[in-house]
Design an enzyme around this catalytic site. Structure first.
Site, PDB file in Angstrom:
ATOM      1  N   ARG A  93       0.810  -1.169  -0.010  1.00  0.00           N
ATOM      2  CA  ARG A  93       0.052   0.064   0.009  1.00  0.00           C
ATOM      3  C   ARG A  93       0.743   1.364   0.001  1.00  0.00           C
ATOM      4  NH1 ARG A  93      -5.109   0.666   0.398  1.00  0.00           N
ATOM      5  NH2 ARG A  93      -4.750   2.713   1.419  1.00  0.00           N
ATOM      6  N   ASP A 309       0.243  -1.181  14.988  1.00  0.00           N
ATOM      7  CA  ASP A 309       1.128  -2.069  14.326  1.00  0.00           C
ATOM      8  C   ASP A 309       1.953  -2.941  15.768  1.00  0.00           C
ATOM      9  OD1 ASP A 309       0.675  -1.260  11.819  1.00  0.00           O
ATOM     10  OD2 ASP A 309       2.706  -0.058  11.820  1.00  0.00           O
ATOM     11  N   VAL A 331      -7.839   2.191  15.051  1.00  0.00           N
ATOM     12  CA  VAL A 331      -7.301   2.729  13.921  1.00  0.00           C
ATOM     13  C   VAL A 331      -7.664   1.947  12.757  1.00  0.00           C
ATOM     14  CG1 VAL A 331      -5.075   3.260  12.774  1.00  0.00           C
ATOM     15  CG2 VAL A 331      -5.381   3.852  15.044  1.00  0.00           C
ATOM     16  N   ARG A 401       8.311  -8.598   4.819  1.00  0.00           N
ATOM     17  CA  ARG A 401       8.074  -7.322   4.325  1.00  0.00           C
ATOM     18  C   ARG A 401       8.663  -6.383   5.344  1.00  0.00           C
ATOM     19  NH1 ARG A 401       2.414  -5.908   4.621  1.00  0.00           N
ATOM     20  NH2 ARG A 401       3.518  -4.003   4.191  1.00  0.00           N
TER      21      ARG A 401
HETATM   22  C1  UD1 Z   1       0.561   3.591   7.937  1.00  0.00           C
HETATM   23  C2  UD1 Z   1       1.678   2.547   8.217  1.00  0.00           C
HETATM   24  C3  UD1 Z   1       1.208   1.261   8.716  1.00  0.00           C
HETATM   25  C4  UD1 Z   1       0.168   1.834  10.111  1.00  0.00           C
HETATM   26  C5  UD1 Z   1      -0.807   2.718   9.778  1.00  0.00           C
HETATM   27  C6  UD1 Z   1      -1.505   3.419  11.231  1.00  0.00           C
HETATM   28  C7  UD1 Z   1       3.270   2.982   6.555  1.00  0.00           C
HETATM   29  C8  UD1 Z   1       4.110   2.751   5.265  1.00  0.00           C
HETATM   30  N1  UD1 Z   1       2.181   2.220   7.044  1.00  0.00           N
HETATM   31  O1  UD1 Z   1      -0.413   3.136   7.139  1.00  0.00           O
HETATM   32  O2  UD1 Z   1       1.931   0.613   9.259  1.00  0.00           O
HETATM   33  O3  UD1 Z   1      -0.653   0.547  10.507  1.00  0.00           O
HETATM   34  O4  UD1 Z   1      -0.059   4.077   9.150  1.00  0.00           O
HETATM   35  O5  UD1 Z   1      -0.550   3.830  11.877  1.00  0.00           O
HETATM   36  O6  UD1 Z   1       3.516   4.185   7.082  1.00  0.00           O
HETATM   37  N2  UD1 Z   1      -7.972   6.177   6.047  1.00  0.00           N
HETATM   38  C9  UD1 Z   1      -8.920   6.861   5.550  1.00  0.00           C
HETATM   39  N3  UD1 Z   1      -8.666   7.467   4.470  1.00  0.00           N
HETATM   40  C10 UD1 Z   1      -7.675   7.313   3.986  1.00  0.00           C
HETATM   41  C11 UD1 Z   1      -6.465   6.895   4.286  1.00  0.00           C
HETATM   42  C12 UD1 Z   1      -6.645   6.394   5.741  1.00  0.00           C
HETATM   43  O7  UD1 Z   1     -10.084   6.574   6.119  1.00  0.00           O
HETATM   44  O8  UD1 Z   1      -7.369   8.074   2.765  1.00  0.00           O
HETATM   45  C13 UD1 Z   1      -8.221   5.701   7.530  1.00  0.00           C
HETATM   46  C14 UD1 Z   1      -7.496   3.974   7.254  1.00  0.00           C
HETATM   47  O9  UD1 Z   1      -8.488   3.389   6.941  1.00  0.00           O
HETATM   48  C15 UD1 Z   1      -7.403   3.634   8.920  1.00  0.00           C
HETATM   49  C16 UD1 Z   1      -6.590   5.394   9.388  1.00  0.00           C
HETATM   50  O10 UD1 Z   1      -7.240   6.137   8.410  1.00  0.00           O
HETATM   51  O11 UD1 Z   1      -8.419   3.468   9.688  1.00  0.00           O
HETATM   52  C17 UD1 Z   1      -5.201   5.372   9.479  1.00  0.00           C
HETATM   53  O12 UD1 Z   1      -4.551   4.886   8.329  1.00  0.00           O
HETATM   54  P1  UD1 Z   1      -3.342   5.435   7.829  1.00  0.00           P
HETATM   55  O13 UD1 Z   1      -2.576   6.293   8.590  1.00  0.00           O
HETATM   56  O14 UD1 Z   1      -3.535   6.097   6.506  1.00  0.00           O
HETATM   57  O15 UD1 Z   1      -2.296   4.338   7.531  1.00  0.00           O
HETATM   58  P2  UD1 Z   1      -1.317   3.864   6.228  1.00  0.00           P
HETATM   59  O16 UD1 Z   1      -0.585   5.277   6.265  1.00  0.00           O
HETATM   60  O17 UD1 Z   1      -1.821   3.458   5.294  1.00  0.00           O
END
Ligand code: UD1
Length: 434
Positions: A93, A309, A331, A401
């Site tokens: 992702r 995590d 989260v 990973r």
């Molecule tokens: C990053 C981390 C991952 C960690 C996560 C939460 C990296 C590469 N990965 O993932 O290991 O588990 O942060 O700490 O840094 N969300 C939305 N809309 C969006 C984006 C996110 O609703 O456009 C939601 C997600 O579904 C989730 C929450 O926001 O419930 C947090 O997600 P996010 O912080 O974006 O996770 P990642 O950045 O993908």
């Protein structure tokens, strides 16, 4: 041939281990090298399949990259390419992090939509919202996010969503804003140390950023960014995994090259469980487990809260605590694929919505299990270390990973763990096909 990890449980971990560079910091930092034509050098890079995948994506985008002895070097060979294809992007992702830099530097991007994964639906609406606010045109066409811009423009952006801030969403908008015309303010920005590390790298490239590490980041756009050298921060999730490994084996482990100030929530929970957690210096922490593990209630939040995590890992510890623990993931409310695997090992865990109720048992018993995602794989190894007998963990690709040489590091601490290559059993249907 496939790999499996075999853990012979019951050994107490003791000694010193070093944390590697942070996976979640280095992936956006590598994407940020797209923002300059000049060479960059990134040090303390962990040797992980996700890192290799990001380098493949960069190579496909006309970069020349090399990776040796923990150092990645990048330079741009051809800026005419702007497509990150599905076969690479769907595997990780964090590949979405190339979207912001491509739009900012090349003014166009076609990035395969990363889709969901086993830990939840994982939308990218906030990434899109933030980049659109900077005057990018974005739409989904045949599974690809296609973006163009005549030039990004600074904006005031609220980036909070139903589950709080977004880490890679903040990274994407932050990277794009560095080359936008004017000033960008990101409200409810993610405060994770990995965002700060990215901001430090961008600043070394010449970006003007204030407030990284707080919910309001201000970026004053600049004309161009130059090359930079940067050392990636330690991986706090890896270090926390070793902290919990010490607690679950009643061990005495010292973790070096880590940042205790970034691991306060996990340290606090471990203390509540009865472990002793002592910061020996700004880069070193010692965790001594206790025979008697007290149950705790843990809720995951964005940083500086307890990290999602490290949820699977603390669940392994709670499964052998003396009483009932309640774990809630705010989260990723669906991040519980590991529950049924722990239960195969004799744990008593019941999931109820975004919450898991863990009735501690006296002992776990080794079993064949499968890793369902990266952190679940770490949690299963911890469960295996504490279990009686042998645990065989399959689907090791998840572990690779995000954990750099974890078996060697655990062996160094006295664990009995090995990676075994095996030929999968042929089924009748395979024989017919052959
Ligand atoms: C990053 C981390 C991952 C960690 C996560 C939460 C990296 C590469 N990965 O993932 O290991 O588990 O942060 O700490 O840094 N969300 C939305 N809309 C969006 C984006 C996110 O609703 O456009 C939601 C997600 O579904 C989730 C929450 O926001 O419930 C947090 O997600 P996010 O912080 O974006 O996770 P990642 O950045 O993908």
């Amino acid at each position: 041939m496939l790999d499996k990890i075999v853990v012979h449980g019951g050994r107490r971990l003791q000694g010193t281990v070093h944390a590697s560079g942070s996976k979640n910091a280095v992936l956006p930092i590598l994407a940020a090298t797209l923002l300059t034509e000049e060479p960059c050098e990134i040090r303390n890079v962990p040797d992980l399949s996700d890192v290799h995948l990001m380098l493949d994506i960069l190579d496909g985008l006309g970069m020349r990259t090399s990776f040796a002895s923990g150092t990645v070097r990048t330079e741009v060979a051809d800026e005419s390419i702007s497509t990150a294809p599905y076969d690479l992007v769907h595997q990780m992702r964090a590949s979405i992090c190339v979207l912001g830099p491509l739009l900012a530097k090349r003014k166009r991007a076609q990035v395969a939509h990363p889709g969901g994964c086993v830990i939840g639906t994982r939308p990218i609406d906030l990434h899109v919202k933030g980049l659109k606010a900077l005057a990018a045109e974005l739409q989904t066409v045949h599974g690809y996010l296609e973006g163009t811009t005549v030039g990004l423009t600074g904006a005031h952006i609220f980036l909070g969503g139903p589950f709080g801030s977004t880490v890679t969403g903040t990274a994407n908008v932050l990277m794009a804003a560095t080359l936008a015309r004017g000033t960008t303010v990101i409200e409810q920005a993610a405060c994770e140390p990995e965002v700060v590390d990215l901001a430090d790298f961008l600043t070394a490239m010449g970006a003007q950023i204030e407030g990284a590490g707080t919910p309001r980041i201000t970026v004053h756009g600049v004309e161009r960014l130059g090359g930079a050298t940067h050392e990636v921060i330690p991986d706090r999730i890896e270090a926390e995994t070793f902290m919990i490994a010490s607690a679950i084996t009643c061990g005495d482990v010292r973790i070096e090259s880590c940042r205790p100030d970034q691991m306060v929530a996990v340290a606090e929970v471990l203390r509540e469980c009865g472990a002793s957690v002592e910061a020996l210096s700004a880069q070193s922490v010692r965790v001594r487990g206790s025979r008697y593990i007290k149950p705790v209630d843990v809720t995951t939040f964005a940083y500086p809260g307890y990290p999602t995590d490290a949820q699977a890992q603390i669940m392994a510890l709670m499964s052998v605590a003396d009483g009932i623990s309640v774990i809630t993931d705010k989260v990723y409310p669906d991040r519980y694929m590991h529950v049924s695997e722990y239960n195969r090992m004799g744990a008593q865990i019941r999931k109820n919505g975004p919450t898991a109720v863990v009735q501690g048992v006296e002992f776990l018993s080794g079993a064949p299990v499968k890793a369902t995602d990266l952190r679940a794989s770490a949690g299963l190894i911890l469960a295996g270390l504490a279990a009686q007998g042998e645990t065989e963990m399959h689907q090791v690709q998840h572990l690779d990973r995000g954990y750099d040489r974890i078996e060697q590091k655990l062996i160094q601490l006295g664990a009995a763990i090995e990676r075994v290559r095996y030929a999968p059993r042929r089924r009748k249907s395979d024989r017919r096909a052959a």
